[in-house]
Design a protein around this motif. Structure first.
Motif, PDB file in Angstrom:
ATOM      1  N   ASN A  83      37.275  34.232  38.709  1.00 54.13           N
ATOM      2  CA  ASN A  83      36.237  33.698  37.824  1.00 54.13           C
ATOM      3  C   ASN A  83      35.384  34.821  37.233  1.00 54.13           C
ATOM      4  O   ASN A  83      35.046  34.807  36.039  1.00 54.13           O
ATOM      5  N   LEU A  84      35.036  35.804  38.075  1.00 57.44           N
ATOM      6  CA  LEU A  84      34.258  36.949  37.578  1.00 57.44           C
ATOM      7  C   LEU A  84      35.060  37.742  36.551  1.00 57.44           C
ATOM      8  O   LEU A  84      34.526  38.139  35.504  1.00 57.44           O
ATOM      9  N   VAL A  85      36.329  37.966  36.828  1.00 59.15           N
ATOM     10  CA  VAL A  85      37.182  38.706  35.888  1.00 59.15           C
ATOM     11  C   VAL A  85      37.263  37.985  34.548  1.00 59.15           C
ATOM     12  O   VAL A  85      37.113  38.606  33.483  1.00 59.15           O
ATOM     13  N   ALA A  86      37.482  36.677  34.592  1.00 58.30           N
ATOM     14  CA  ALA A  86      37.602  35.905  33.351  1.00 58.30           C
ATOM     15  C   ALA A  86      36.309  35.959  32.540  1.00 58.30           C
ATOM     16  O   ALA A  86      36.329  36.106  31.303  1.00 58.30           O
ATOM     17  N   ARG A  87      35.179  35.854  33.225  1.00 60.63           N
ATOM     18  CA  ARG A  87      33.898  35.876  32.516  1.00 60.63           C
ATOM     19  C   ARG A  87      33.586  37.259  31.953  1.00 60.63           C
ATOM     20  O   ARG A  87      32.995  37.380  30.882  1.00 60.63           O
ATOM     21  N   LEU A  88      33.983  38.293  32.668  1.00 56.29           N
ATOM     22  CA  LEU A  88      33.780  39.642  32.129  1.00 56.29           C
ATOM     23  C   LEU A  88      34.689  39.895  30.924  1.00 56.29           C
ATOM     24  O   LEU A  88      34.280  40.536  29.957  1.00 56.29           O
ATOM     25  N   GLN A  89      35.908  39.377  30.960  1.00 57.25           N
ATOM     26  CA  GLN A  89      36.789  39.506  29.784  1.00 57.25           C
ATOM     27  C   GLN A  89      36.135  38.846  28.569  1.00 57.25           C
ATOM     28  O   GLN A  89      36.160  39.387  27.464  1.00 57.25           O
ATOM     29  N   ALA A  90      35.513  37.692  28.794  1.00 55.91           N
ATOM     30  CA  ALA A  90      34.831  36.990  27.691  1.00 55.91           C
ATOM     31  C   ALA A  90      33.652  37.788  27.161  1.00 55.91           C
ATOM     32  O   ALA A  90      33.260  37.641  25.998  1.00 55.91           O
ATOM     33  N   ALA A  91      33.094  38.673  28.028  1.00 50.86           N
ATOM     34  CA  ALA A  91      31.955  39.505  27.620  1.00 50.86           C
ATOM     35  C   ALA A  91      32.405  40.873  27.086  1.00 50.86           C
ATOM     36  O   ALA A  91      31.567  41.746  26.851  1.00 50.86           O
ATOM     37  N   GLY A  92      33.710  41.031  26.899  1.00 49.61           N
ATOM     38  CA  GLY A  92      34.220  42.269  26.320  1.00 49.61           C
ATOM     39  C   GLY A  92      34.489  43.386  27.308  1.00 49.61           C
ATOM     40  O   GLY A  92      34.672  44.534  26.916  1.00 49.61           O
ATOM     41  N   VAL A  93      34.505  43.052  28.616  1.00 51.75           N
ATOM     42  CA  VAL A  93      34.777  44.056  29.647  1.00 51.75           C
ATOM     43  C   VAL A  93      36.216  43.876  30.115  1.00 51.75           C
ATOM     44  O   VAL A  93      36.599  42.785  30.568  1.00 51.75           O
ATOM     45  N   ASN A  94      37.031  44.924  30.025  1.00 49.03           N
ATOM     46  CA  ASN A  94      38.441  44.819  30.419  1.00 49.03           C
ATOM     47  C   ASN A  94      38.566  44.963  31.933  1.00 49.03           C
ATOM     48  O   ASN A  94      38.847  46.021  32.468  1.00 49.03           O
ATOM     49  N   ALA A  95      38.309  43.851  32.632  1.00 46.62           N
ATOM     50  CA  ALA A  95      38.194  43.839  34.088  1.00 46.62           C
ATOM     51  C   ALA A  95      39.544  43.576  34.752  1.00 46.62           C
ATOM     52  O   ALA A  95      40.410  42.883  34.207  1.00 46.62           O
ATOM     53  N   LEU A  96      39.689  44.126  35.944  1.00 45.29           N
ATOM     54  CA  LEU A  96      40.873  43.901  36.783  1.00 45.29           C
ATOM     55  C   LEU A  96      40.409  43.597  38.196  1.00 45.29           C
ATOM     56  O   LEU A  96      39.693  44.397  38.804  1.00 45.29           O
ATOM     57  N   GLY A  97      40.792  42.447  38.734  1.00 42.84           N
ATOM     58  CA  GLY A  97      40.404  42.064  40.087  1.00 42.84           C
ATOM     59  C   GLY A  97      41.261  42.750  41.130  1.00 42.84           C
ATOM     60  O   GLY A  97      42.492  42.811  40.993  1.00 42.84           O
ATOM     61  N   LEU A  98      40.626  43.267  42.170  1.00 44.82           N
ATOM     62  CA  LEU A  98      41.338  43.975  43.233  1.00 44.82           C
ATOM     63  C   LEU A  98      40.837  43.557  44.606  1.00 44.82           C
ATOM     64  O   LEU A  98      39.629  43.399  44.813  1.00 44.82           O
ATOM     65  N   THR A  99      41.760  43.396  45.554  1.00 43.93           N
ATOM     66  CA  THR A  99      41.398  43.459  46.962  1.00 43.93           C
ATOM     67  C   THR A  99      41.775  44.863  47.433  1.00 43.93           C
ATOM     68  O   THR A  99      42.409  45.625  46.693  1.00 43.93           O
ATOM     69  N   GLY A 100      41.401  45.202  48.655  1.00 43.26           N
ATOM     70  CA  GLY A 100      41.762  46.515  49.183  1.00 43.26           C
ATOM     71  C   GLY A 100      43.250  46.720  49.300  1.00 43.26           C
ATOM     72  O   GLY A 100      43.744  47.858  49.282  1.00 43.26           O
ATOM     73  N   ALA A 101      44.022  45.614  49.413  1.00 45.46           N
ATOM     74  CA  ALA A 101      45.476  45.719  49.532  1.00 45.46           C
ATOM     75  C   ALA A 101      46.129  46.119  48.209  1.00 45.46           C
ATOM     76  O   ALA A 101      47.171  46.774  48.199  1.00 45.46           O
TER      77      ALA A 101
END
Length: 256
Positions: A83-101
């Motif tokens: 959800n955070l990644v999708a909302r940041l994409q909508a705000a123009g931030v090219n986000a990538l979600g990561l866990t430590g794995a």
């Protein structure tokens, strides 16, 4: 050295739509390279309850048995993170979600039993992969990091989000001029917990030891400040503890 800002946002803010909307707007407005680290404990507790799984806590830390591990993996790595990644994409931030794995970015080991307390599938961080993060960030990607790590043996481990933020900051300190911002529901470290405006503007290690001794700083603020000073000792330039709606680096408590 190029600047980077790492912002950690707690689960209480993630659950508050107005605060979260403002935080994501402010995060998107931060100039230059950046990383977002998030919690999600309150949502995990809510989902666990809906599934009939009891949440057990010791000193504010979650006991993570096999059932709870499934919940936090779903909630932190899936529901909250994406959800955070999708909302940041909508705000123009090219986000990538990561866990430590993911791309072996943070490896940990299962916390040993201590003082008779078995935290279950909880990870204590061994190392964060600064080189891999640097590669992603230099490619124009903004990592959004969930509070999950892995042990290299195929197991996901629940890991404190403040620790994830601190270890990420330390791992990037040899590549960037790092500012680490811990954002939460208070304006900073308070000299009087009942007065939201009693923000201590700056804390040195000497101040911290004094505040611990006289009780000014207590409870969950102690591990947060421990993480902050560990980061400073490892080369992070500045750590700021501030309100979630004031992450511009001009507010809150500066740790030096």
């Amino acid at each position: 050295m190029e600047k980077i800002t790492i912002v950690k946002v707690g689960g209480a803010v993630v659950e508050d739509e107005a605060q979260l909307t403002q935080l994501l707007k402010d995060f998107a407005a931060i100039e230059g390279k950046k990383v977002l680290v998030h919690g999600g404990g309150r949502r995990a507790t809510k989902v666990a309850a809906a599934l009939g799984i009891e949440s057990k806590m010791v000193n504010g830390r979650r006991i993570t048995d096999a059932d709870m591990l499934e919940v936090v993996t779903m909630v932190y790595g899936g529901l909250v993170n994406k959800n955070l990644v999708a909302r940041l994409q909508a705000a123009g931030v090219n986000a990538l979600g990561l866990t430590g794995a993911d791309i072996d970015v943070i490896r940990s080991h299962k916390r040993p039993i201590k003082d008779g307390i078995d935290f279950g599938f909880v990870g204590d961080v061994e190392k964060a992969n600064g080189q891999m993060l640097h590669t992603l960030i230099n490619a124009g990607i903004t990592p959004v990091m969930a509070p999950l790590t892995h042990d290299g043996q195929g197991h996901i481990l629940n890991t404190n989000a403040d620790t994830i933020a601190g270890e990420t900051a330390k791992a990037l300190a040899s590549y960037y001029d790092v500012t680490l911002i811990y954002s939460f529901e208070k304006k900073g470290v308070l000299s009087n917990p009942d007065d939201d405006n009693s923000v201590i503007s700056e804390i040195t290690r000497e101040d911290f030891e004094r505040y611990k001794a006289d009780g000014t700083v207590a409870g969950g603020m102690i591990p947060k400040l421990d993480n902050a000073f560990d980061a400073i000792d490892a080369g992070v330039k500045r750590v700021i503890i501030t309100l979630a709606t004031a992450i511009d680096g001009q507010h809150g408590t500066v740790i030096r």
